[in-house]
Design a protein around this motif. Sequence first.
Motif, PDB file in Angstrom:
ATOM      1  N   LEU A 123      -9.105   0.083  -4.996  1.00 11.94           N
ATOM      2  CA  LEU A 123      -9.788   1.310  -4.595  1.00 11.94           C
ATOM      3  C   LEU A 123     -11.247   1.301  -5.029  1.00 11.94           C
ATOM      4  CD1 LEU A 123      -7.071   4.028  -5.346  1.00 11.94           C
ATOM      5  CD2 LEU A 123      -7.641   2.948  -3.161  1.00 11.94           C
TER       6      LEU A 123
ATOM      7  N   TRP B 291      -8.478  -6.076  -4.893  1.00 13.47           N
ATOM      8  CA  TRP B 291      -7.124  -6.224  -5.422  1.00 13.47           C
ATOM      9  C   TRP B 291      -7.069  -7.325  -6.476  1.00 13.47           C
ATOM     10  CZ3 TRP B 291      -2.382  -4.077  -5.431  1.00 13.47           C
ATOM     11  CH2 TRP B 291      -1.267  -4.888  -5.671  1.00 13.47           C
TER      12      TRP B 291
ATOM     13  N   GLY C 161      -0.998   0.136  -2.464  1.00 16.17           N
ATOM     14  CA  GLY C 161      -0.394   1.037  -3.444  1.00 16.17           C
ATOM     15  C   GLY C 161       1.094   0.783  -3.570  1.00 16.17           C
TER      16      GLY C 161
ATOM     17  N   TRP D  77      -4.074  -1.978  -7.934  1.00 19.77           N
ATOM     18  CA  TRP D  77      -4.406  -0.986  -6.916  1.00 19.77           C
ATOM     19  C   TRP D  77      -5.680  -0.231  -7.288  1.00 19.77           C
ATOM     20  CZ3 TRP D  77      -2.750   4.594  -6.135  1.00 19.77           C
ATOM     21  CH2 TRP D  77      -2.999   5.002  -4.825  1.00 19.77           C
TER      22      TRP D  77
ATOM     23  N   LEU E  88     -13.128  -0.909  -2.672  1.00 21.12           N
ATOM     24  CA  LEU E  88     -13.373  -0.201  -1.412  1.00 21.12           C
ATOM     25  C   LEU E  88     -14.620   0.680  -1.526  1.00 21.12           C
ATOM     26  CD1 LEU E  88     -10.763   1.638   0.770  1.00 21.12           C
ATOM     27  CD2 LEU E  88     -12.726   2.897  -0.088  1.00 21.12           C
TER      28      LEU E  88
ATOM     29  N   THR F 200      -8.144   0.880   7.267  1.00 22.70           N
ATOM     30  CA  THR F 200      -8.556   1.258   5.918  1.00 22.70           C
ATOM     31  C   THR F 200      -7.473   2.073   5.217  1.00 22.70           C
ATOM     32  OG1 THR F 200     -10.882   1.317   6.601  1.00 22.70           O
ATOM     33  CG2 THR F 200     -10.311   2.462   4.571  1.00 22.70           C
TER      34      THR F 200
ATOM     35  N   ALA G  77     -11.269  -3.257  -0.475  1.00 21.60           N
ATOM     36  CA  ALA G  77      -9.936  -3.020  -1.033  1.00 21.60           C
ATOM     37  C   ALA G  77      -9.156  -4.312  -1.161  1.00 21.60           C
ATOM     38  CB  ALA G  77      -9.178  -2.025  -0.160  1.00 21.60           C
TER      39      ALA G  77
ATOM     40  N   THR H 298      -4.339  -0.085   4.567  1.00 23.48           N
ATOM     41  CA  THR H 298      -4.522  -1.043   3.477  1.00 23.48           C
ATOM     42  C   THR H 298      -4.325  -0.372   2.127  1.00 23.48           C
ATOM     43  OG1 THR H 298      -6.064  -2.358   4.794  1.00 23.48           O
ATOM     44  CG2 THR H 298      -6.144  -2.658   2.414  1.00 23.48           C
ATOM     45  N   CYS H 299      -4.894   0.806   1.957  1.00 23.78           N
ATOM     46  CA  CYS H 299      -4.752   1.521   0.686  1.00 23.78           C
ATOM     47  C   CYS H 299      -3.293   1.870   0.410  1.00 23.78           C
ATOM     48  CB  CYS H 299      -5.591   2.792   0.707  1.00 23.78           C
ATOM     49  SG  CYS H 299      -7.373   2.508   0.777  1.00 23.78           S
TER      50      CYS H 299
END
Length: 242
Positions: free
Chosen positions: A148, A185, A132, A144, A151, A124, A181, A127-128
């Motif tokens: 978020l 995207w 980003g 991005w 998510l 997790t 997430a 991935t963020c």
Amino acid sequence: MEAFLITAAIVWGCATGVLIPRVAYRLSVPAGESWRSVCPVGHRLVGIGGGWLGPARCSAGDRFGPKSLSVFFVTAGVCALLAATSGARPELVVWLLLSPVCVLLAVVDASVHRLPDVLTLPLTAGTCVLLGGASLFQGAGGSWTSALLGLLVLGGCFFVLFLFSRGLGFGDVKLALVLGAVLGWYGWPVVLVGVFAGFLFGALWGVGLLFAGRAGRRSRMAFGPFLLAGALAGVLLGSSLP
């Protein structure tokens, strides 16, 4: 260029797919038990990284874990599909890095109905961070901020389902954070498609087991592999859009 990307993705998938069976075998234990450190006949697992990296063979040459060829081809195929649809977009690097871990999660969940925190939580966060970074490059095919939000929303929805559903585990809730997430995207339509596809795949499999007499109405099945397959379908759809 496209042929080069697909070839490179296949090579990456093959290289990582070879390593998955050993790790999957070690992680495929019920909650509360220590990770496996010996093969099924009792030989200690030795090798790189404390015995985590290497082929699915013990020191005596005995094979163990899931079928290596199946995992090998699935990982390579997933990477090839992602490269073919994403093209030279920055997020392709993210998808290729996530793919082996997602295949590993699917294998472990199918084996012991468990999605270990040691995989889902770093996945997790990673991935963020990776998305980003991808958003900073020109030509990125997604947002991005949208990732978020995906998510948070998908994780929240799955948490509510977890509270009121017996068929959903808390590991699925944590997996939903990653999938939210990834799908987010590309936007909310892709989130809906990916989630719907995951539930559809799971329902079809469950119905098939019922008709085959291999499961009853109260039987539990691993839901993670179907969520991951649905997310793959969503990403393929989102990456193919102009």
